[in-house]
Motif scaffolding. Sequence first.
Motif, PDB file in Angstrom:
ATOM      1  N   ALA A  39     -19.981 -11.286 -26.490  1.00  0.00           N
ATOM      2  CA  ALA A  39     -21.403 -11.614 -26.494  1.00  0.00           C
ATOM      3  C   ALA A  39     -21.763 -12.829 -27.337  1.00  0.00           C
ATOM      4  O   ALA A  39     -22.901 -13.278 -27.297  1.00  0.00           O
ATOM      5  CB  ALA A  39     -22.204 -10.406 -26.982  1.00  0.00           C
ATOM      6  N   GLU A  43     -24.921 -12.819 -31.650  1.00  0.00           N
ATOM      7  CA  GLU A  43     -25.345 -11.468 -31.282  1.00  0.00           C
ATOM      8  C   GLU A  43     -24.422 -10.376 -31.800  1.00  0.00           C
ATOM      9  O   GLU A  43     -24.823  -9.219 -31.889  1.00  0.00           O
ATOM     10  CB  GLU A  43     -25.463 -11.361 -29.763  1.00  0.00           C
ATOM     11  N   LEU A  47     -25.122  -6.293 -32.466  1.00  0.00           N
ATOM     12  CA  LEU A  47     -24.496  -5.353 -31.543  1.00  0.00           C
ATOM     13  C   LEU A  47     -23.632  -4.338 -32.288  1.00  0.00           C
ATOM     14  O   LEU A  47     -23.616  -3.157 -31.929  1.00  0.00           O
ATOM     15  CB  LEU A  47     -23.673  -6.103 -30.495  1.00  0.00           C
ATOM     16  N   GLU A  50     -25.945  -1.838 -33.630  1.00  0.00           N
ATOM     17  CA  GLU A  50     -26.422  -0.974 -32.551  1.00  0.00           C
ATOM     18  C   GLU A  50     -25.359   0.050 -32.154  1.00  0.00           C
ATOM     19  O   GLU A  50     -25.676   1.207 -31.866  1.00  0.00           O
ATOM     20  CB  GLU A  50     -26.821  -1.822 -31.342  1.00  0.00           C
ATOM     21  N   LEU A  79     -22.658  -3.292 -23.842  1.00  0.00           N
ATOM     22  CA  LEU A  79     -22.541  -4.532 -23.076  1.00  0.00           C
ATOM     23  C   LEU A  79     -22.998  -4.336 -21.630  1.00  0.00           C
ATOM     24  O   LEU A  79     -23.626  -5.220 -21.040  1.00  0.00           O
ATOM     25  CB  LEU A  79     -21.099  -5.045 -23.112  1.00  0.00           C
ATOM     26  N   ASP A  81     -25.257  -2.101 -20.628  1.00  0.00           N
ATOM     27  CA  ASP A  81     -26.721  -2.018 -20.686  1.00  0.00           C
ATOM     28  C   ASP A  81     -27.335  -3.402 -20.829  1.00  0.00           C
ATOM     29  O   ASP A  81     -28.338  -3.725 -20.178  1.00  0.00           O
ATOM     30  CB  ASP A  81     -27.166  -1.138 -21.858  1.00  0.00           C
ATOM     31  N   ARG A  82     -26.724  -4.217 -21.660  1.00  0.00           N
ATOM     32  CA  ARG A  82     -27.207  -5.586 -21.883  1.00  0.00           C
ATOM     33  C   ARG A  82     -27.122  -6.397 -20.591  1.00  0.00           C
ATOM     34  O   ARG A  82     -28.049  -7.126 -20.231  1.00  0.00           O
ATOM     35  CB  ARG A  82     -26.351  -6.211 -22.983  1.00  0.00           C
ATOM     36  N   ARG A  85     -29.882  -5.290 -18.222  1.00  0.00           N
ATOM     37  CA  ARG A  85     -31.194  -5.839 -18.605  1.00  0.00           C
ATOM     38  C   ARG A  85     -31.288  -7.310 -18.224  1.00  0.00           C
ATOM     39  O   ARG A  85     -32.302  -7.764 -17.716  1.00  0.00           O
ATOM     40  CB  ARG A  85     -31.431  -5.664 -20.101  1.00  0.00           C
ATOM     41  N   GLN A  86     -30.213  -8.053 -18.500  1.00  0.00           N
ATOM     42  CA  GLN A  86     -30.226  -9.474 -18.157  1.00  0.00           C
ATOM     43  C   GLN A  86     -30.285  -9.675 -16.654  1.00  0.00           C
ATOM     44  O   GLN A  86     -30.978 -10.551 -16.165  1.00  0.00           O
ATOM     45  CB  GLN A  86     -29.004 -10.174 -18.728  1.00  0.00           C
TER      46      GLN A  86
END
Length: 179
Positions: A39, A43, A47, A50, A79, A81-82, A85-86
Amino acid sequence: MHPADRPPQCRQRREGDRDLEAAYRAHRSSLFHFLRRKAGAEEAPDLVQEVFARAAGSEQRHHLTNPGGFLRRIAQNLLIDRARRQKSSRATFYPLRDEGEGAAPAAQEWDLEAADLLRLYEAAVDALPPKTRRVFLMHRVDELSYREIHEALGISIATVEYHMMRALAHISRVVDDGR
């Protein structure tokens, strides 16, 4: 109050917290490097934080047999989930250049890897038996606790745990085999 006088669930909770603290000390650095590769350096610290926040909120932290694998799986899910979302927030177009640029930008590589990981993950979830898939999605997508799933489906909490462990093992196998 003496620690031995505490109820068993309090002792178990404290033991799970100590296990998580030990896992943090043992795996923080490797997790940071993994997330930095996936990432980016900016970030990665957020992360990692998180990952441990999710681990601290997980009921599974009390039963860790492989803390490194548990944390790595949380990082991979993060990752995924990220990437979702992106993917849902914008479409990314990468212009083709004739300037002889041989290597793709790192962000483009990460997006491709995240998309592959997401594809493997979704295929693994789709291949789960119906009841296991339902329990897994109720916990991971609907964010229901094991107790809420137990009440909604009329199955024991142990059965919920069984289906979650079965789902996670299957997803892990599929994703690892696909890489």
